[in-house]
Write a protein that holds these residues in place. Structure first.
Motif, mmCIF file in Angstrom:
data_model
loop_
_atom_site.group_PDB
_atom_site.id
_atom_site.type_symbol
_atom_site.label_atom_id
_atom_site.label_comp_id
_atom_site.label_asym_id
_atom_site.label_seq_id
_atom_site.Cartn_x
_atom_site.Cartn_y
_atom_site.Cartn_z
ATOM 1 N N ARG A 7 1.433 63.413 42.248
ATOM 2 C CA ARG A 7 0.084 63.774 42.584
ATOM 3 C C ARG A 7 -0.515 63.466 42.094
ATOM 4 N NH1 ARG A 7 1.504 68.574 44.673
ATOM 5 N NH2 ARG A 7 2.158 68.217 47.098
ATOM 6 N N TYR A 8 -0.591 63.348 40.475
ATOM 7 C CA TYR A 8 -0.952 63.530 39.040
ATOM 8 C C TYR A 8 -1.378 61.643 39.483
ATOM 9 C CZ TYR A 8 -0.492 67.944 37.548
ATOM 10 O OH TYR A 8 -0.463 69.642 37.727
ATOM 11 N N ILE A 9 -0.333 61.379 39.372
ATOM 12 C CA ILE A 9 0.105 59.808 39.194
ATOM 13 C C ILE A 9 -1.338 58.909 39.351
ATOM 14 C CG2 ILE A 9 1.689 59.274 37.757
ATOM 15 C CD1 ILE A 9 2.812 58.906 40.126
ATOM 16 N N VAL A 10 -0.595 59.755 41.261
ATOM 17 C CA VAL A 10 -1.738 59.080 42.305
ATOM 18 C C VAL A 10 -3.372 59.002 42.046
ATOM 19 C CG1 VAL A 10 -2.571 58.887 44.515
ATOM 20 C CG2 VAL A 10 -0.189 59.119 44.193
ATOM 21 N N ALA A 11 -3.434 60.088 41.636
ATOM 22 C CA ALA A 11 -4.957 60.283 40.882
ATOM 23 C C ALA A 11 -5.798 59.613 39.982
ATOM 24 C CB ALA A 11 -4.890 62.433 40.986
ATOM 25 N N VAL A 12 -4.780 59.309 39.067
ATOM 26 C CA VAL A 12 -5.003 58.829 38.120
ATOM 27 C C VAL A 12 -5.198 57.557 38.693
ATOM 28 C CG1 VAL A 12 -4.187 58.065 35.826
ATOM 29 C CG2 VAL A 12 -4.162 59.576 36.164
ATOM 30 N N ARG A 16 -8.903 56.106 38.276
ATOM 31 C CA ARG A 16 -9.351 54.977 36.569
ATOM 32 C C ARG A 16 -9.552 55.972 35.204
ATOM 33 N NH1 ARG A 16 -10.027 48.792 38.819
ATOM 34 N NH2 ARG A 16 -9.467 48.801 36.484
ATOM 35 N N HIS A 17 -9.552 56.928 34.908
ATOM 36 C CA HIS A 17 -9.797 58.202 34.404
ATOM 37 C C HIS A 17 -9.147 59.821 34.521
ATOM 38 C CE1 HIS A 17 -12.654 60.486 31.758
ATOM 39 N NE2 HIS A 17 -13.426 59.687 31.970
ATOM 40 N N PHE A 18 -8.155 59.361 33.105
ATOM 41 C CA PHE A 18 -7.793 60.532 33.037
ATOM 42 C C PHE A 18 -8.431 62.660 33.899
ATOM 43 C CE2 PHE A 18 -4.793 58.072 31.104
ATOM 44 C CZ PHE A 18 -3.741 58.556 31.836
#
Length: 306
Positions: A7-12, A16-18
């Protein structure tokens, strides 16, 4: 590797911003960054290029994020299967609609949906087709209402209705003497169209080849642009130019503002469809939504009962 990390990598990838991704996932930025770094170490690959403020997904990261989306969708399906007794018609439904459909469909759709699915409120997004398409692919919306042509891998479409176009002209315009207008006559006038990027503009030009050809040759010398259907209606009423409107954008009181004239012969039209991901986990919700749309009694359209 965990679903949380996916979920974290999809959100990033989407944000396009941590920092924004962390807020979206309701965690601190250090927590999100550490988890993604751990996943990169486990996979021995860099998922994101962090060399600038605008985070860019690497080539390998693009493939992994795409697979992560599929895994998360399958995880949602598992939850759905584990709760088969849960009513699919309970809980919010996230629906996207193009700008030229939403204002005319939504009032009647919501009324009809209160009957077919009273416990399924709508979370709504109005936008352009290409933006809604990306939202649908990402899972940010459950379904979208758009106009054909529309074809995307992994996306299913169901026809809703066919909607004819009409010509609207200012009071006193010489077209008022005609019973119907041909595309050739339309191309000889100054025509107000929606701004570029709006699919209805492309549909009007595709239906009226003479107008499209003249525009291609002369640029914008014979066309003006408006940001919305409502804006164009009022510019026509003021006497600026003529335009083309979908049937649902016209009301019985419009004759006080401008004149409405049909096209000759087979009128140019658009087909409006419901689009959703092939593996969407609430099929009964989709059926209820489509049923409500077909019961919405939109004026001037032909519903497609397939």
């Amino acid at each position: 590797m965990t679903l949380t990390e996916l979920r974290y990598i999809v959100a990033v990838a989407q944000e396009r911003h941590f920092g924004r991704a962390a807020r979206r996932c309701f965690v601190s930025q250090p927590t999100l960054s550490i988890a993604i770094k751990k996943l990169e170490e486990e996979l021995s690959v860099s998922l994101f290029d962090r060399s600038s403020n605008d985070i860019i997904t690497t080539e390998a990261g693009e493939r992994i994020v795409a697979q992560a989306r599929r895994v998360l969708e399958e995880a949602e399906l598992i939850k759905h299967l584990a709760n088969e007794e849960q009513n699919e018609l309970e809980g919010a439904f996230k629906l996207g609609l193009i700008f030229t459909v939403a204002p005319y469909l939504l009032p009647k759709l919501i009324t009809a949906l209160r009957e077919t699915a009273p416990k399924m409120p709508l979370m709504l997004e109005e936008n352009y087709t290409h933006i809604l398409t990306e939202s649908l692919k990402r899972g940010d919306v459950d379904a979208i209402v758009v106009a054909e042509p529309f074809q995307e891998p992994g996306i299913v479409t169901e026809p809703l209705y066919d909607e004819p176009f009409f010509v609207i002209v200012p009071k006193g315009h010489h077209f008022e003497e005609l019973d119907a207008v041909t595309p050739q006559l339309l191309s000889e006038e100054q025509v107000l169209l929606l701004s570029e990027g709006n699919c209805m503009r492309d549909q009007v030009l595709a239906s009226c080849s003479e107008l499209a050809s003249k525009q291609k040759i002369q640029g914008l010398t014979n066309t003006l642009q408006g940001s919305s259907i409502n804006t164009i209606r009022h510019m026509v009423a003021s006497g600026l130019a003529i335009s083309v409107m979908p049937a649902t954008a016209l009301t019985e009181n419009d004759h006080m503002l401008f004149s409405i004239i049909p096209f000759e012969g087979n009128a140019p039209h658009r087909r409006v469809v419901l689009a959703y991901r092939r593996n969407f986990v609430r099929p009964k919700a989709l059926t209820a939504l489509r049923t409500a749309i077909l019961q919405s009694q939109l004026t001037g359209v032909t519903f497609v009962n397939e």
